[in-house]
Design an enzyme around this catalytic site. Structure first.
Site, PDB file in Angstrom:
ATOM      1  N   GLU A 207       0.834  -1.193   0.000  1.00 54.90           N
ATOM      2  CA  GLU A 207       0.000   0.000   0.000  1.00 54.90           C
ATOM      3  C   GLU A 207       0.874   1.251   0.000  1.00 54.90           C
ATOM      4  O   GLU A 207       2.013   1.220   0.480  1.00 54.90           O
ATOM      5  CB  GLU A 207      -0.893   0.049   1.257  1.00 54.90           C
ATOM      6  CG  GLU A 207      -1.963  -1.012   1.308  1.00 54.90           C
ATOM      7  CD  GLU A 207      -2.803  -0.940   2.574  1.00 54.90           C
ATOM      8  OE1 GLU A 207      -3.844  -1.606   2.610  1.00 54.90           O
ATOM      9  OE2 GLU A 207      -2.407  -0.211   3.506  1.00 54.90           O
ATOM     10  N   ARG A 303     -14.711  -7.941  17.337  1.00 54.50           N
ATOM     11  CA  ARG A 303     -14.872  -8.148  18.783  1.00 54.50           C
ATOM     12  C   ARG A 303     -15.249  -6.815  19.417  1.00 54.50           C
ATOM     13  O   ARG A 303     -15.310  -5.786  18.746  1.00 54.50           O
ATOM     14  CB  ARG A 303     -13.570  -8.644  19.391  1.00 54.50           C
ATOM     15  CG  ARG A 303     -12.376  -7.742  19.059  1.00 54.50           C
ATOM     16  CD  ARG A 303     -11.101  -8.140  19.741  1.00 54.50           C
ATOM     17  NE  ARG A 303      -9.934  -7.477  19.205  1.00 54.50           N
ATOM     18  CZ  ARG A 303      -9.566  -6.222  19.437  1.00 54.50           C
ATOM     19  NH1 ARG A 303     -10.322  -5.465  20.223  1.00 54.50           N
ATOM     20  NH2 ARG A 303      -8.476  -5.710  18.913  1.00 54.50           N
TER      21      ARG A 303
END
Length: 509
Positions: A207, A303
């Site tokens: 990236e 989560r």
């Protein structure tokens, strides 16, 4: 969509320790659920063990033999007649195999199913999914061809600075920042080797490295009926080695228009992945010196986050109890239009570490533990006075969360609360946190993921004795000798006034 079956949770095994275990136990009490703790031999006398209805020893102190021991956790659920498991965060919380194993044993897993974790845990697949959903991603390469020739060619096209990331990675492992073309070959080899060792998967993606960025995350919730809502954003730009230290909401960087765009993107991410239960969609917000800010999808944490209390203080919701409801198969109890937030909130993480000595972990007995209190102040802790800080686990002791009507009031309350937080027996990062909160750039909201690197790289505590301490010592020395008191009338240590307590975070070095 066909309505999901509901299955009420009666006995919940908390597959974790410390602060998050205590937090979930308290949510269980309010929801009428019996909380069951697990512990290693090192945690036999830990706070979360004493607060639970039942507790089960997993094994020796090392995490691999206890909190990461999947078979021991499943045996604990059977032995204690648990019908559900909450993984907390860390340890096995984002382990798809553990989620599947719980389901196979007939246990309700309080979190997304394993297939969703796998879909989003692979950074290459997640990036492709986001591109299909029309969510902005950082320009780069996420192809299947992992040959050196292709990676070198793509790196040259992306240009410098370049970020190499492990496809299955997290927490900064398998990650390299490259600023010179001649370093690409070595960096690729190092990242591959580290990724293979940490995750058993040496695939990489490339990236463009965003040098001026802020870290923005959006809290999401999805139900089994297919509905998804967001609960606004949190800014987590204050980080050290990819570890968040301070979080706040709302972000000082977002306009109403940009907030709507980024939260809408987070909901699209969740719907594209078929998301269920609590999760967090993370973005990089590029803030160039000239031009408009641009945001890019980073990853999804499948989560409950460490910093979830920030959202709770702004919305008045209990996110852990909302997790229970969705895990039971119930639909979301409100629509997006009914989700409201007010005020401003910040969270700081209290670690047992010596910030002035390369953040070395500190262990020992907690001889003193005094938490601050007052309007808008909340402390989520996993320890108490007399407890032991062991070398086996993450050194986070507690979280201090503060809410105010606006950012200025929140900063004032946070500074005061930090000064009222007293710990003896181990070193903590309280002086470091106080220095950040008092920093002019931080107070102005001028943040980035490189904030600590640029402003606190060589931080040392101020050893100068404050004037108020000198005056208090002078007054104390001039005071008449105290009369003897019986032990029955003598004040408790926490109630004794001394100039050392009055001085806040200053200490004699």
């Amino acid at each position: 969509m066909t309505p999901a079956k509901t299955k009420k949770i009666k006995r919940l095994l908390i597959a974790n320790r410390g602060e998050i275990a205590v937090r979930i136990i308290r949510a269980c009490r309010e929801a009428g659920i019996a909380p069951i703790a697990v512990f290693s031999e090192a945690d036999r006398d830990a706070l979360h063990v004493s607060l639970a209805d039942a507790a089960y020893c997993l094994g020796p102190a090392p995490a691999k033999a206890s909190y990461l021991n999947m078979q021991a956790l499943l045996e604990a659920a059977t032995a204690t007649n648990a019908d559900a498991v909450h993984p907390g965060y860390g340890f096995l919380s984002e382990n798809a195999d553990f989620a599947d194993a719980c389901a196979a044993q007939g246990l309700t897993f309080v979190g997304p199913p394993g297939e969703v974790m796998r879909r989003l845990g692979d950074k290459i697949e997640a990036k492709r999914l986001m591109m299909q959903a029309g969510v902005p991603v950082v320009p780069g390469y996420n192809g299947d061809d992992q040959s050196d020739a292709v990676l070198h060619r793509e790196a040259a096209q992306i240009g410098m600075p370049l970020l190499i990331k492990a496809a299955a990675g997290g927490g900064g492992r398998g990650m390299r920042v490259v600023t010179r073309g001649e370093d690409i070959a070595d960096s690729l080899e190092e990242a591959r080797r580290e990724a293979q060792a940490a995750f058993g998967d040496d695939r990489l993606l490339l990236e463009r490295y965003v040098t001026t960025a802020r870290h923005i995350e959006v809290q999401i919730f999805g139900d089994r009926q297919g509905d998804v809502i967001h609960l606004f954003e949190r800014e987590c730009s204050i980080q050290r080695r990819h570890q968040k230290i301070i979080e706040e909401s709302p972000s000082p960087a977002l306009t109403p228009e940009l907030r709507e765009q980024i939260t809408d993107a987070a909901v699209r991410v969740a719907k594209a992945a078929g998301y269920v239960n609590a999760g967090t969609v993370e973005f990089l917000l590029e803030t160039p010196p000239e031009g408009e800010p641009r945001f890019y999808f980073l990853e999804v944490n499948t989560r409950l986050q460490v910093e979830h209390p920030v959202t709770e203080l702004l919305t008045g919701l209990d996110l852990a109890r909302l997790q229970f409801r969705l895990a039971e198969g119930e639909p979301l109890p409100f629509t997006q239009a009914q989700c409201l937030a007010s005020g401003h909130a910040m969270e700081v993480r209290i670690y047992a570490e010596d910030a002035a000595n390369h953040f070395q972990p500190s262990t020992g007995d907690l001889a003193l533990w005094i938490e601050p209190s007052g309007p808008g102040v909340r402390v989520d802790s996993g320890v108490a006075r007399g407890g032991v800080v062991s070398p086996y686990y993450d050194p986070m002791l507690a979280k201090l969360i503060v809410r105010g009507a606006d950012r200025a009031e929140t900063l004032a309350r946070l500074e005061q609360a930090l000064q009222q937080f007293h710990v003896l027996g181990v070193e903590t990062n309280l002086p470091f946190l106080l220095a950040i909160v008092r920093d002019a750039a931080f107070r102005a909201g001028d943040l980035s993921t490189r904030f600590l690197e640029q402003r606190f790289a060589n931080w040392k505590p101020d050893a100068t004795v404050p004037d108020e301490v000198l005056l208090a010592l002078a007054a104390l020395s001039a005071a008449p000798e105290p009369t003897l008191q019986s032990s029955a009338s003598r004040p408790e240590p926490a109630e004794v006034f001394t100039p050392w307590r009055a001085s806040g975070a200053w200490r004699n070095t």
